[in-house]
Design an enzyme around this catalytic site. Sequence first.
Site, short mmCIF file in Angstrom:
data_model
loop_
_atom_site.label_atom_id
_atom_site.label_comp_id
_atom_site.label_asym_id
_atom_site.label_seq_id
_atom_site.Cartn_x
_atom_site.Cartn_y
_atom_site.Cartn_z
N GLY A 287 -1.68 32.41 19.00
CA GLY A 287 -1.51 33.66 18.97
C GLY A 287 -0.74 34.06 17.80
O GLY A 287 -0.10 33.21 17.33
N ASP A 353 0.73 25.79 14.43
CA ASP A 353 1.88 26.97 13.70
C ASP A 353 2.79 27.16 14.71
O ASP A 353 2.39 28.13 15.73
CB ASP A 353 0.72 28.03 13.49
CG ASP A 353 1.71 29.18 12.57
OD1 ASP A 353 2.65 28.90 12.55
OD2 ASP A 353 0.97 30.24 12.50
N CYS A 406 6.36 29.53 9.76
CA CYS A 406 6.75 30.79 8.78
C CYS A 406 8.26 30.83 8.79
O CYS A 406 9.01 31.96 9.26
CB CYS A 406 6.28 32.11 9.56
SG CYS A 406 6.38 33.50 8.49
#
Length: 469
Positions: A287, A353, A406
């Site tokens: 997502g 991720d 991130c």
Amino acid sequence: MSEQSRRPRKPYRRPQKDPVRILAFEALRAVDERDAYANLVLPPLLRKAREKDDFDGRDAALATELVYGTLRRQGTYDAVIGACIDRPLREVDPPVLDVLSLGVHQLLGTRIPTHAAVSASVELARVVLGDGRAKFVNAVLRKVAQDDLDGWLAKVAPPYDDDPEEHLAVVHSHPRWVVSALWDSLGGGRAGIEELLAADNERPEVTLVARPGRATAEELLGEEAAVPGRWSPYAVRLTEGGEPGAIGAVREARAGVQDEGSQLVALALANAPVDGPDEKWLDGCAGPGGKAALLAALAAERGAALLASEKQPHRAGLVAKALAGNPGPYQVIAADGTRPPWRPGSFDRVLMDVPCTGLGALRRRPEARWRRRPEDLDGFGPLQRDLLRTALDSVRVGGVVGYVTCSPHLAETRAVVDDVLKQHPHAELLDARPLLPGVPDLGDGPDVQLWPHVHGTDAMYLALIRRTA
């Protein structure tokens, strides 16, 4: 009867409603009250406003600047406001503080004339706060207007030599702990950290990705003010902003909005050498779907299939929407990546991720810097390690895992990779740098850290790991 009592009172004047500033105020209140993100709150407010004839593109641009500029510089503006009032900042009602912050940004962060900035802010206060508190807003902003931004920074920021981190925190509007963490990750002296913090406060360009086999960069370059990306062959930058939803390829999901750093880490995983077949790919934390859509398109070109897994059902729905129409086989499921439903060793390539603090995307989500706390790392760390262990268990011998965050925080990047590899001897780090061709200043490797001020991307981190036995 006194002369003052004989004077006729001025007739009451109704406050003038300014739709641009009212919209900006509503967006800031949503960010504050509901922990919403501006990039999710602002677009529907702008769409609704555009339906009215008196709200045009220039109004939308001003509203966007007011919202994002105020959020980015909130720490600096809080310090300035605090110097202009006779009470602790925490005792100012949040709606009043939002109006004040909007006014301070107009005074210190834009070219709006002083008189117009003050009067427009007072009118906004009259509309949303009432006449009584509007007088307080007027008094504070008149004090702020007595100096420019540089003058105020000289007053409210401690000298660099006395307290470097607090100086940078006030001048560049980041929490002190974030300044410290970014500085540790970046290394080096003053120049580099100042450039990084300044880059966090710049408005990023809109970057598109042309999904392979479905759209081309050349097609997107036909759009107004579109230029090629810096590093990704699928990236196109919109130099003057613009509305991506107005672009046909984006509406049809053949292209999407995706930071170039996100494209680069997905491409590196897709191009990493694997021993043996290359047929089954996994995105274990898919997502909202940007990287999954790029991977699915790349997999389709090679005859491979992608499984996109996302724990939250509503986010899994976003992934399914992003992948809709992909020409090759794919599947989207809602599953907990720490308790996967698939067999160990099922995949040739795995992207993980992981959820993180998001400190690498402060340009795009400036409010995140004020929400995160150092103790958040205690919650993310165990989850990140569990997910990386799942990824290594899910890939077959000879296959490759891409661990991505991130965030450049060392506790979310190298510390996680080092800890898991100590427990997983049958794995080795690959040098990721050759898989980002043409991208400069990638450090000593083998992992890669991208930076906004160096690469023009979000601060994405990538470690590539091959399972050896």
